[in-house]
Design an enzyme around this catalytic site. Structure first.
Site, PDB file in Angstrom:
ATOM      1  N   CYS A  85       0.838  -1.191   0.000  1.00  0.00           N
ATOM      2  CA  CYS A  85       0.000   0.000   0.000  1.00  0.00           C
ATOM      3  C   CYS A  85       0.882   1.253   0.000  1.00  0.00           C
ATOM      4  O   CYS A  85       1.489   1.582  -1.000  1.00  0.00           O
ATOM      5  CB  CYS A  85      -0.982  -0.040   1.162  1.00  0.00           C
ATOM      6  N   HIS A 194      -3.435  -5.702   1.114  1.00  0.00           N
ATOM      7  CA  HIS A 194      -2.675  -5.932   2.345  1.00  0.00           C
ATOM      8  C   HIS A 194      -2.562  -7.407   2.706  1.00  0.00           C
ATOM      9  O   HIS A 194      -3.394  -7.934   3.456  1.00  0.00           O
ATOM     10  CB  HIS A 194      -3.351  -5.189   3.501  1.00  0.00           C
ATOM     11  N   GLU A 196      -0.593  -8.698   4.816  1.00  0.00           N
ATOM     12  CA  GLU A 196      -0.334  -8.863   6.257  1.00  0.00           C
ATOM     13  C   GLU A 196      -1.617  -8.925   7.076  1.00  0.00           C
ATOM     14  O   GLU A 196      -1.593  -9.300   8.257  1.00  0.00           O
ATOM     15  CB  GLU A 196       0.571  -7.727   6.768  1.00  0.00           C
TER      16      GLU A 196
END
Length: 234
Positions: A85, A194, A196
């Site tokens: 991002c 994302h 993560e």
């Protein structure tokens, strides 16, 4: 293996990236934007957030942080670097990746679970995926529209450097549905969604994001084994 996670002023997802690295089996090492030392890490993650408040352009100030000067040199030397991002925006501003991330075409912030198709598993961060694999990870951005000139887009396509595309809807208007790209060497990857946030069943829509972090450990292990093997023949 040691994965460094950079914290800039305004970073939001650095803790999540460090947790993802630990879940994948790495030692997470926190790196500070003002410290040019990488402290012996084997790979680096530039996390999501709003570095330096997103003043000027997203990532435009972070690109000049002392730690980035070291990361830029190391990345050009082969260090695996993942920009997520805002980290993707920083990589573009640092000219480690081509193109730019601009305001979403609809001018609204998008926060939703997003399907992607993996186009290239031939990078340090995607080798645990298969070509064409569909994965579900969250997207949350206001300036996630990937743009580049036609020549650059054609080159990315021809050289196999489009890493992932949006499917089942493009959340930000990115050209050619591009969600992630890589550099020519395949060690630097920028991704707008994302991974993560998709590493645990409790909090993520899937565990699909974990593959990015296990991929780099696999790449590093292969590089280490190759170096040891080569050394044995000298």
């Amino acid at each position: 293996m040691r994965i460094g996670v950079v914290t800039f002023p305004g970073s939001l997802d650095d803790g999540d990236a460090a947790r993802a690295a630990r879940i994948a089996g790495a030692e997470a090492v926190r790196l500070w934007h003002g410290d040019p030392e990488l402290h012996g890490v084997d790979a680096v993650v530039l996390p999501g957030g709003f570095s330096y408040g997103d003043y000027l352009r997203c990532g435009a100030i972070a690109r000049f942080a002392p730690v980035m000067e070291t990361i830029i040199d190391a990345a050009r030397g082969g260090l695996p670097v993942l920009g997520i991002c805002n980290g993707f925006q920083v990589l573009c501003e640092a000219h480690l990746l081509p193109g730019a991330l601009t305001r979403n075409q609809h001018l609204h912030f998008r926060n939703r679970d997003q399907w992607l198709r993996v186009v290239s598993p031939d990078t340090a961060w995607t080798n645990n995926f298969t070509e064409g694999q569909e994965i579900l990870i969250p997207v949350k951005n206001g300036e996630g529209c990937y743009v580049a000139d036609a020549h650059t887009l054609d080159a990315l396509e021809a050289e196999g450097r489009v890493v992932a595309r949006y499917i089942n809807g493009n959340p930000n208007g990115s050209q050619r549905d591009i969600a992630a790209i890589t550099n020519e060497a395949g060690n630097v990857v920028g991704i707008m969604p994302h991974p993560e946030h998709a590493v645990e069943a409790l909090t993520g829509p899937s565990l699909d994001g974990l593959g990015f972090f296990t991929s780099v450990l696999r790449a590093l292990a292969g590089a280490t084994a190759g170096g040891q093997q080569s050394g044995g023949h000298q």
